[in-house]
Design a protein around this motif. Structure first.
Motif, PDB file in Angstrom:
ATOM      1  N   SER A 103      46.212 -33.881-101.958  1.00 47.57           N
ATOM      2  CA  SER A 103      47.029 -33.670-103.156  1.00 47.57           C
ATOM      3  C   SER A 103      47.859 -32.397-103.110  1.00 47.57           C
ATOM      4  CB  SER A 103      46.133 -33.640-104.402  1.00 47.57           C
ATOM      5  OG  SER A 103      45.136 -32.626-104.291  1.00 47.57           O
ATOM      6  N   GLN A 104      47.671 -31.554-102.086  1.00 47.33           N
ATOM      7  CA  GLN A 104      48.514 -30.374-101.930  1.00 47.33           C
ATOM      8  C   GLN A 104      49.298 -30.390-100.621  1.00 47.33           C
ATOM      9  OE1 GLN A 104      47.213 -26.481-103.478  1.00 47.33           O
ATOM     10  NE2 GLN A 104      45.188 -27.395-103.688  1.00 47.33           N
ATOM     11  N   SER A 105      49.233 -31.481 -99.889  1.00 48.70           N
ATOM     12  CA  SER A 105      49.995 -31.570 -98.644  1.00 48.70           C
ATOM     13  C   SER A 105      51.483 -31.706 -98.937  1.00 48.70           C
ATOM     14  CB  SER A 105      49.530 -32.771 -97.815  1.00 48.70           C
ATOM     15  OG  SER A 105      48.277 -32.536 -97.226  1.00 48.70           O
ATOM     16  N   ARG A 106      52.285 -31.286 -97.965  1.00 51.68           N
ATOM     17  CA  ARG A 106      53.725 -31.495 -98.028  1.00 51.68           C
ATOM     18  C   ARG A 106      54.074 -32.820 -97.352  1.00 51.68           C
ATOM     19  NH1 ARG A 106      52.943 -26.107 -96.350  1.00 51.68           N
ATOM     20  NH2 ARG A 106      53.205 -26.834 -94.204  1.00 51.68           N
ATOM     21  N   LEU A 107      55.257 -33.353 -97.676  1.00 48.64           N
ATOM     22  CA  LEU A 107      55.630 -34.674 -97.189  1.00 48.64           C
ATOM     23  C   LEU A 107      57.020 -34.660 -96.573  1.00 48.64           C
ATOM     24  CD1 LEU A 107      54.315 -34.969-100.325  1.00 48.64           C
ATOM     25  CD2 LEU A 107      54.264 -37.352 -99.633  1.00 48.64           C
ATOM     26  N   VAL A 108      57.182 -35.471 -95.523  1.00 49.86           N
ATOM     27  CA  VAL A 108      58.475 -35.827 -94.977  1.00 49.86           C
ATOM     28  C   VAL A 108      58.556 -37.352 -95.036  1.00 49.86           C
ATOM     29  CG1 VAL A 108      59.893 -35.918 -92.901  1.00 49.86           C
ATOM     30  CG2 VAL A 108      58.709 -33.802 -93.506  1.00 49.86           C
ATOM     31  N   LEU A 109      59.601 -37.877 -95.666  1.00 49.89           N
ATOM     32  CA  LEU A 109      59.715 -39.310 -95.917  1.00 49.89           C
ATOM     33  C   LEU A 109      60.814 -39.905 -95.045  1.00 49.89           C
ATOM     34  CD1 LEU A 109      59.497 -39.159 -99.822  1.00 49.89           C
ATOM     35  CD2 LEU A 109      57.627 -39.345 -98.158  1.00 49.89           C
ATOM     36  N   VAL A 110      60.437 -40.871 -94.214  1.00 48.02           N
ATOM     37  CA  VAL A 110      61.357 -41.466 -93.248  1.00 48.02           C
ATOM     38  C   VAL A 110      61.488 -42.958 -93.548  1.00 48.02           C
ATOM     39  CG1 VAL A 110      61.892 -41.817 -90.811  1.00 48.02           C
ATOM     40  CG2 VAL A 110      60.626 -39.768 -91.531  1.00 48.02           C
ATOM     41  N   LYS A 111      62.644 -43.339 -94.042  1.00 49.91           N
ATOM     42  CA  LYS A 111      62.912 -44.744 -94.375  1.00 49.91           C
ATOM     43  C   LYS A 111      63.328 -45.481 -93.106  1.00 49.91           C
ATOM     44  CE  LYS A 111      66.130 -47.460 -97.258  1.00 49.91           C
ATOM     45  NZ  LYS A 111      65.192 -48.418 -97.865  1.00 49.91           N
ATOM     46  N   VAL A 112      62.613 -46.570 -92.787  1.00 49.58           N
ATOM     47  CA  VAL A 112      62.868 -47.290 -91.535  1.00 49.58           C
ATOM     48  C   VAL A 112      63.240 -48.755 -91.775  1.00 49.58           C
ATOM     49  CG1 VAL A 112      61.421 -45.783 -90.120  1.00 49.58           C
ATOM     50  CG2 VAL A 112      60.388 -47.767 -91.268  1.00 49.58           C
ATOM     51  N   GLY A 113      63.602 -49.094 -93.003  1.00 51.08           N
ATOM     52  CA  GLY A 113      63.973 -50.473 -93.291  1.00 51.08           C
ATOM     53  C   GLY A 113      64.151 -50.669 -94.774  1.00 51.08           C
ATOM     54  N   THR A 114      63.943 -51.897 -95.230  1.00 50.26           N
ATOM     55  CA  THR A 114      64.028 -52.233 -96.646  1.00 50.26           C
ATOM     56  C   THR A 114      62.841 -53.119 -97.001  1.00 50.26           C
ATOM     57  OG1 THR A 114      65.276 -54.296 -96.335  1.00 50.26           O
ATOM     58  CG2 THR A 114      66.552 -52.227 -96.462  1.00 50.26           C
ATOM     59  N   ALA A 115      62.754 -53.458 -98.273  1.00 48.34           N
ATOM     60  CA  ALA A 115      61.688 -54.359 -98.708  1.00 48.34           C
ATOM     61  C   ALA A 115      61.833 -55.734 -98.068  1.00 48.34           C
ATOM     62  CB  ALA A 115      61.699 -54.478-100.228  1.00 48.34           C
ATOM     63  N   ARG A 116      63.028 -56.085 -97.663  1.00 43.63           N
ATOM     64  CA  ARG A 116      63.265 -57.395 -97.063  1.00 43.63           C
ATOM     65  C   ARG A 116      62.950 -57.437 -95.570  1.00 43.63           C
ATOM     66  NH1 ARG A 116      66.507 -60.261-100.736  1.00 43.63           N
ATOM     67  NH2 ARG A 116      67.336 -58.941-102.402  1.00 43.63           N
TER      68      ARG A 116
END
Length: 461
Positions: free
Chosen positions: A164-177
């Motif tokens: 709950s205190q970690s940092r995040l890097v968010l990598v989008k690799v597609g879509t819901a489809r």
């Protein structure tokens, strides 16, 4: 003559003369143990760590939500279910998430924004502000990231992740489809290139490629192996094809160095009360590897509802109706007209019938509250293990990926009635894994140049 006995929960030997601890439990805690483990007889006893875990679970739940101990909270928080240590929260550790899309959920950005970077491998123009606008692809990655790193902001701390205190890097690799095999590889490559800039230590992959493949020839699998060599622990969901012919494990989960996570059905109860296996994919892989290697809760997992969506509006309406006195039901329905057709049509019913309908819709839509629902899939088991790894690295930053993986497996608890092929080394044991990490001898700091403070690398897509 020795009186050796075994704890009926964790199967740890109590040792010669080991005395049962049941008589030392607080009566309310004893009732909690019995409610979650109807098969248990108090005279059989339990070991000191299990007794302490039940006591901590009761105090934790009571502190955050008094109704929990009375059975008024339908879904157990993940830290409570795992008996996780409250002394660790992944502080100082960055986790990268590869998924179809994301959202800047309050559990990640309030009171402090812990999202360090957002990138879309298919859109070099993507910006952090894109995370403020929810769309159909935002759901899955929002849930996986919050399951691991949410601080429970919308639940007063109740439904928080282990990190709950970690940092995040968010990598989008597609879509819901669609998420393409090679786009996951590109996402992993991006993380490897930028691991030093953001201090990334863990990569969570709650998505899979398009086909089975040998890691010797598959580019995605080789990217996962390269990430491990670069100092990253890659954690991947095994998949949910356990009932399909061949129950295939798809890359990158099939790669040797990846920590592959299957699902546990813990019946939404506290430790070892009739645990069963979830329908996870399982090996052997095309290369003859045993996957998954560990299991974690893959059903009854509390996750956020995407704000600003019709689903969120419906959940908020249902939660308000469930908590309202009879006299307020019709006014609430009138104010919420248009959010649920069934409720609109039932506004004329008497309160007892209305309440039956509300409870049925809460159950059928997996609603916990106006902000959370419960979900299932190994996509959510994987981030639970990723968040556990963050706790381990917080306690000992010098552990190499292979050491973290080995300690998770070494401390796991096997389910005696489940085939090894389905569960690997068993159920992830949060408290034992962190304790083992704390006492392990890690590599010297110079071997961890992926940690924060190392030289920056370029931010190419």
């Amino acid at each position: 003559m020795s009186d050796a006995r075994e704890c009926p929960f964790c199967r740890t030997g109590l040792g010669p003369g080991g005395a049962p601890r049941a008589q030392h439990l607080d009566p309310e805690v004893l009732l909690l143990v019995l409610a979650n483990n109807p098969w248990w007889r108090p005279e059989a006893g339990l070991c000191a760590p299990c007794a302490d875990s039940f006591g901590e679970a009761f105090r934790e739940a009571e502190a955050h939500h008094p109704g929990f101990a009375r059975g008024a909270v339908p879904i157990l928080p993940t830290p409570v279910r795992l008996g996780a240590s409250e002394a660790h929260s992944g502080q100082g550790v960055t986790i990268a998430f590869l998924d179809s899309g994301f959202y800047a959920h309050p559990d990640l950005v309030r009171p402090h924004d812990r999202i360090l970077r957002y990138v879309d491998v298919n859109d070099p123009r993507a910006r952090r502000g894109d995370l403020e606008q929810p769309d159909e692809s935002s759901w899955h990655g929002m849930m996986t990231s919050v399951v691991a790193c949410g601080n429970g902001w919308l639940s007063r701390g109740l439904y928080r992740g282990l990190a709950s205190q970690s940092r995040l890097v968010l990598v989008k690799v597609g879509t819901a489809r669609r998420i393409k095999h090679d786009d996951i590889r590109r996402g992993l490559d991006w993380v490897v290139r930028n691991r030093r800039r953001y201090g990334i230590r863990i990569v969570n992959v709650s998505c899979g490629g398009d086909y089975e493949a040998s890691y010797l020839e598959d580019g995605l699998s080789q990217a996962a192996e390269a990430a491990t060599r670069a100092g990253l622990l890659v954690v991947a969901a095994a998949g949910n094809l356990g009932t399909k012919p061949g129950h295939p494990v798809i890359p990158p989960a099939s790669a040797p160095s990846v920590l592959t996570v299957g699902g546990l059905d813990d019946k939404n109860r506290l430790p070892f009360s009739g645990y069963d296996i979830y329908h996870s994919s399982y090996g052997p892989t095309l290369d003859g590897l045993q996957k998954p290697e560990v299991i974690a809760p893959g059903i009854w997992v509390a996750a956020p509802i995407l704000p600003g969506t019709p689903t969120a509006e419906q959940a908020e309406l249902l939660a308000r109706l469930a908590a309202a006195p009879d006299a307020d039901l019709v006014p609430i329905l009138e104010a919420g007209r248009g959010k649920d057709g069934d409720l609109d049509a039932a506004a004329h019913l008497e309160p007892p019938l209305l309440r039956q309908l509300v409870l049925a819709k809460i159950r059928d839509n997996n609603v916990i509250s106006g902000a959370y629902k419960h979900v299932d899939g190994t996509s959510f088991a994987a981030p639970i293990v990723s968040s556990l790894a963050a706790q381990m690295l917080e306690s000992n930053p010098y552990l190499a990926p292979r050491q973290v993986k080995r300690l998770v497996l070494k401390t796991a608890l096997r389910l005696p009635h489940v085939d090894v092929d389905r569960q690997g080394w068993g159920v992830a044991n949060a408290r034992a894994a962190v304790e083992a990490a704390r006492h392990a001898v890690g590599l010297p700091p110079k071997m961890h140049r992926g940690a924060t403070g190392a030289p920056r690398e370029r931010l190419g897509g």
